[in-house]
Design a protein around this motif. Structure first.
Motif, PDB file in Angstrom:
ATOM      1  N   GLU A  78       8.338 104.221  74.818  1.00  0.00           N
ATOM      2  CA  GLU A  78       7.613 105.318  75.159  1.00  0.00           C
ATOM      3  C   GLU A  78       8.000 106.109  76.677  1.00  0.00           C
ATOM      4  N   LEU A  79       8.033 107.229  76.791  1.00  0.00           N
ATOM      5  CA  LEU A  79       8.974 107.795  77.837  1.00  0.00           C
ATOM      6  C   LEU A  79       7.846 107.851  79.201  1.00  0.00           C
ATOM      7  N   MET A  80       6.680 107.771  79.007  1.00  0.00           N
ATOM      8  CA  MET A  80       5.747 107.945  79.937  1.00  0.00           C
ATOM      9  C   MET A  80       5.160 106.283  80.442  1.00  0.00           C
ATOM     10  N   GLN A  81       5.572 106.072  81.572  1.00  0.00           N
ATOM     11  CA  GLN A  81       4.922 104.928  81.854  1.00  0.00           C
ATOM     12  C   GLN A  81       3.432 104.462  81.889  1.00  0.00           C
ATOM     13  N   GLY A  98       0.403 103.076  72.165  1.00  0.00           N
ATOM     14  CA  GLY A  98       0.522 102.365  71.150  1.00  0.00           C
ATOM     15  C   GLY A  98      -0.409 102.156  69.872  1.00  0.00           C
ATOM     16  N   LEU A  99      -1.114 103.261  69.782  1.00  0.00           N
ATOM     17  CA  LEU A  99      -2.327 103.402  68.574  1.00  0.00           C
ATOM     18  C   LEU A  99      -1.673 102.832  67.361  1.00  0.00           C
ATOM     19  N   LEU A 100      -0.548 103.399  66.748  1.00  0.00           N
ATOM     20  CA  LEU A 100      -0.069 102.815  65.534  1.00  0.00           C
ATOM     21  C   LEU A 100      -0.051 101.349  65.417  1.00  0.00           C
ATOM     22  N   GLN A 116       9.148 101.058  78.536  1.00  0.00           N
ATOM     23  CA  GLN A 116       9.459 102.370  78.875  1.00  0.00           C
ATOM     24  C   GLN A 116      10.849 102.903  78.751  1.00  0.00           C
ATOM     25  N   GLY A 117      11.152 104.026  78.050  1.00  0.00           N
ATOM     26  CA  GLY A 117      12.487 104.246  77.879  1.00  0.00           C
ATOM     27  C   GLY A 117      12.349 105.781  76.951  1.00  0.00           C
ATOM     28  N   ASP A 118      13.663 106.175  76.798  1.00  0.00           N
ATOM     29  CA  ASP A 118      14.020 107.272  76.322  1.00  0.00           C
ATOM     30  C   ASP A 118      14.547 107.277  75.162  1.00  0.00           C
ATOM     31  N   ILE A 119      14.165 107.922  73.907  1.00  0.00           N
ATOM     32  CA  ILE A 119      14.555 107.740  72.441  1.00  0.00           C
ATOM     33  C   ILE A 119      16.070 108.318  72.771  1.00  0.00           C
ATOM     34  N   GLY A 152       8.585 106.893  70.698  1.00  0.00           N
ATOM     35  CA  GLY A 152       7.599 107.677  71.268  1.00  0.00           C
ATOM     36  C   GLY A 152       6.298 107.392  70.986  1.00  0.00           C
ATOM     37  N   CYS A 153       5.912 105.899  71.265  1.00  0.00           N
ATOM     38  CA  CYS A 153       4.459 105.300  70.735  1.00  0.00           C
ATOM     39  C   CYS A 153       3.446 105.658  71.418  1.00  0.00           C
ATOM     40  N   GLY A 154       3.648 106.624  72.580  1.00  0.00           N
ATOM     41  CA  GLY A 154       2.095 107.063  73.175  1.00  0.00           C
ATOM     42  C   GLY A 154       1.542 105.588  73.769  1.00  0.00           C
ATOM     43  N   ILE A 185      -1.726 120.045  75.207  1.00  0.00           N
ATOM     44  CA  ILE A 185      -1.879 118.710  75.511  1.00  0.00           C
ATOM     45  C   ILE A 185      -0.642 117.815  76.299  1.00  0.00           C
ATOM     46  N   PHE A 186       0.320 118.420  75.912  1.00  0.00           N
ATOM     47  CA  PHE A 186       1.787 117.665  76.580  1.00  0.00           C
ATOM     48  C   PHE A 186       1.656 117.930  78.252  1.00  0.00           C
ATOM     49  N   PHE A 187       1.330 119.347  78.257  1.00  0.00           N
ATOM     50  CA  PHE A 187       1.322 119.701  79.847  1.00  0.00           C
ATOM     51  C   PHE A 187      -0.026 118.783  80.592  1.00  0.00           C
ATOM     52  N   LEU A 188      -1.134 118.728  79.792  1.00  0.00           N
ATOM     53  CA  LEU A 188      -2.314 118.043  80.414  1.00  0.00           C
ATOM     54  C   LEU A 188      -1.882 116.660  80.665  1.00  0.00           C
ATOM     55  N   ARG A 189      -0.912 116.000  79.961  1.00  0.00           N
ATOM     56  CA  ARG A 189      -0.432 114.814  79.989  1.00  0.00           C
ATOM     57  C   ARG A 189       0.568 114.562  80.991  1.00  0.00           C
ATOM     58  N   GLY A 190       0.894 115.477  81.743  1.00  0.00           N
ATOM     59  CA  GLY A 190       2.027 115.258  82.681  1.00  0.00           C
ATOM     60  C   GLY A 190       3.356 115.655  82.565  1.00  0.00           C
ATOM     61  N   TYR A 245      10.470 117.476  70.699  1.00  0.00           N
ATOM     62  CA  TYR A 245      10.305 117.561  72.147  1.00  0.00           C
ATOM     63  C   TYR A 245      11.860 117.522  72.519  1.00  0.00           C
ATOM     64  N   ILE A 246      12.725 116.916  71.850  1.00  0.00           N
ATOM     65  CA  ILE A 246      14.110 116.728  72.179  1.00  0.00           C
ATOM     66  C   ILE A 246      15.086 117.984  71.314  1.00  0.00           C
ATOM     67  N   SER A 247      16.160 118.183  72.152  1.00  0.00           N
ATOM     68  CA  SER A 247      17.001 119.187  71.587  1.00  0.00           C
ATOM     69  C   SER A 247      17.498 118.873  70.231  1.00  0.00           C
ATOM     70  N   ILE A 260       8.619 107.626  63.897  1.00  0.00           N
ATOM     71  CA  ILE A 260       8.213 108.462  64.952  1.00  0.00           C
ATOM     72  C   ILE A 260       7.204 109.485  64.550  1.00  0.00           C
ATOM     73  N   LEU A 261       6.205 109.618  65.187  1.00  0.00           N
ATOM     74  CA  LEU A 261       5.003 110.537  64.928  1.00  0.00           C
ATOM     75  C   LEU A 261       4.992 111.626  65.956  1.00  0.00           C
ATOM     76  N   ASP A 262       5.356 112.748  65.579  1.00  0.00           N
ATOM     77  CA  ASP A 262       4.952 113.976  66.491  1.00  0.00           C
ATOM     78  C   ASP A 262       5.832 113.985  67.700  1.00  0.00           C
TER      79      ASP A 262
HETATM   80  C1  LIG Z   1       2.214 113.675  70.560  1.00  0.00           C
HETATM   81  S1  LIG Z   1       2.520 112.106  71.428  1.00  0.00           S
HETATM   82  C2  LIG Z   1       2.666 111.169  69.981  1.00  0.00           C
HETATM   83  C3  LIG Z   1       2.390 109.643  70.406  1.00  0.00           C
HETATM   84  C4  LIG Z   1       2.311 108.593  69.263  1.00  0.00           C
HETATM   85  N1  LIG Z   1       3.601 108.829  68.393  1.00  0.00           N
HETATM   86  C5  LIG Z   1       0.817 108.879  68.506  1.00  0.00           C
HETATM   87  O1  LIG Z   1       1.216 109.431  67.393  1.00  0.00           O
HETATM   88  O2  LIG Z   1      -0.022 108.492  69.014  1.00  0.00           O
HETATM   89  C6  LIG Z   1       4.333 112.328  71.688  1.00  0.00           C
HETATM   90  C7  LIG Z   1       4.965 111.312  72.601  1.00  0.00           C
HETATM   91  O3  LIG Z   1       6.289 111.270  72.572  1.00  0.00           O
HETATM   92  C8  LIG Z   1       6.686 110.803  74.093  1.00  0.00           C
HETATM   93  N2  LIG Z   1       7.855 111.301  74.176  1.00  0.00           N
HETATM   94  C9  LIG Z   1       8.295 112.388  74.317  1.00  0.00           C
HETATM   95  N3  LIG Z   1       9.875 112.789  74.321  1.00  0.00           N
HETATM   96  C10 LIG Z   1      10.193 111.308  74.687  1.00  0.00           C
HETATM   97  C11 LIG Z   1      11.600 110.662  74.551  1.00  0.00           C
HETATM   98  N4  LIG Z   1      12.623 111.380  74.901  1.00  0.00           N
HETATM   99  N5  LIG Z   1      11.519 109.389  74.772  1.00  0.00           N
HETATM  100  C12 LIG Z   1      10.446 108.488  74.316  1.00  0.00           C
HETATM  101  N6  LIG Z   1       9.177 109.186  74.163  1.00  0.00           N
HETATM  102  C13 LIG Z   1       8.932 110.601  74.291  1.00  0.00           C
HETATM  103  C14 LIG Z   1       5.615 111.392  74.816  1.00  0.00           C
HETATM  104  O4  LIG Z   1       5.506 110.797  76.114  1.00  0.00           O
HETATM  105  C15 LIG Z   1       4.464 111.162  74.235  1.00  0.00           C
HETATM  106  O5  LIG Z   1       3.673 110.099  74.222  1.00  0.00           O
END
Ligand SMILES: C[S@@+](CC[C@H](N)C(=O)[O-])C[C@H]1O[C@@H](n2cnc3c(N)ncnc32)[C@H](O)[C@@H]1O
Length: 236
Positions: A96-99, A61-63, A117-120, A57-59, A185-190, A139-141, A133-135
């Motif tokens: 990261e989920l979002m392309q 890639g800031l880290l 791009q992928g789903d954790i 969930g790297c967004g 923020i999550f909503f604004l990011r789509g 988002y997942i169950s 995994i930061l923040d």
């Molecule tokens: C709050 S942001 C944090 C981004 C990054 N870890 C950081 O600290 O800059 C949460 C990120 O998790 C991603 N995300 C949410 N659910 C995910 C999933 N199931 N698989 C991969 N990424 C996911 C979102 O698209 C978003 O980029």
């Protein structure tokens, strides 16, 4: 750490995002300057040297940008003497989920790190020495969280490091405020977000233990109105 050095590291970690567009650059600047987690990871020496580090969930890639610049500064001798060494990481893989975020990460860092791009919840993590995994986990169950943690454990060797940041659901008002900001923020990011899956710090520590980790916690919200906590876990 001197103010001058902090500035140098910030400028260098933000600079690559110029080639990823104005939004990416502004976002990198705001997040790296405003979120205590980036300096915190270095100041507390939380990340050990690693062959492969995975950021789930790297967004954008800031880290990765942060760690690459920190290490480059350290190796060039421009590093505060009283600070722990910047971690030496050979390969960084961000998932990261979002392309759009993957595209920004690739545009900024090119070959210096790998982003997919992928789903954790379903991706193969391969093997790693360090997983971060930061923040993201909220988002997942609950079932998916536990499954991801077990698969991270399987990806790490005994003694491998897993670091995550969570919001402590027992944190009162700052916790509710964090959630509200997060949702906006999550909503604004789509993203579409029906609910989030939070736990108290004690519950997180219990789940980590069940999944094969020994963990400790460290508050990581200095200077913000949030109640974020870092969990630093070792694979048992
Ligand atoms: C709050 S942001 C944090 C981004 C990054 N870890 C950081 O600290 O800059 C949460 C990120 O998790 C991603 N995300 C949410 N659910 C995910 C999933 N199931 N698989 C991969 N990424 C996911 C979102 O698209 C978003 O980029």
């Amino acid at each position: 750490m001197t103010a001058h050095f902090r500035r140098t590291l910030l400028v260098r970690a933000v600079r690559p995002y110029r080639s990823a567009g104005h939004f990416a650059w502004r976002f990198a600047k705001g997040k790296l300057e405003g979120d205590p987690v980036f300096f915190g990871l270095l100041e507390h020496s939380l990340i050990p040297d690693a062959g492969r580090l995975i950021d789930l969930g790297c967004g954008q890639g800031l880290l990765a940008s942060w760690l690459l610049e920190a290490r480059a500064l350290h190796e060039s001798g421009n590093w505060p003497a009283h600070w722990p060494a910047a971690p030496k990481v050979e390969n960084i893989w961000g998932l990261e989920l979002m392309q759009k975020d993957v595209d920004r990460a690739r545009a900024a860092l090119g070959e210096r790190a790998q982003f997919d791009q992928g789903d954790i919840r379903t991706a193969d993590f391969g093997k790693a020495d360090v997983a971060i995994i930061l923040d993201v986990l909220h988002y997942i169950s609950y079932e998916a969280q536990e499954d991801v943690l077990r698969r991270i454990r399987a990806a790490l060797p005994a003694g491998g490091t897993f670091i995550t940041r969570i919001g402590d659901a027992a944190g009162g008002l700052p916790f509710y405020y964090s959630n509200w900001v997060d949702r906006v923020i999550f909503f604004l990011r789509g993203h579409r977000l029906d609910r989030i899956y939070c736990r108290t710090l004690d519950e997180w520590l219990e789940v980590l233990q069940r999944c094969g980790f020994e963990a400790r916690s460290l508050p990581m919200h200095k200077g913000t109105p949030f109640c974020s906590v870092m969990l630093i876990a070792k694979a048992v």
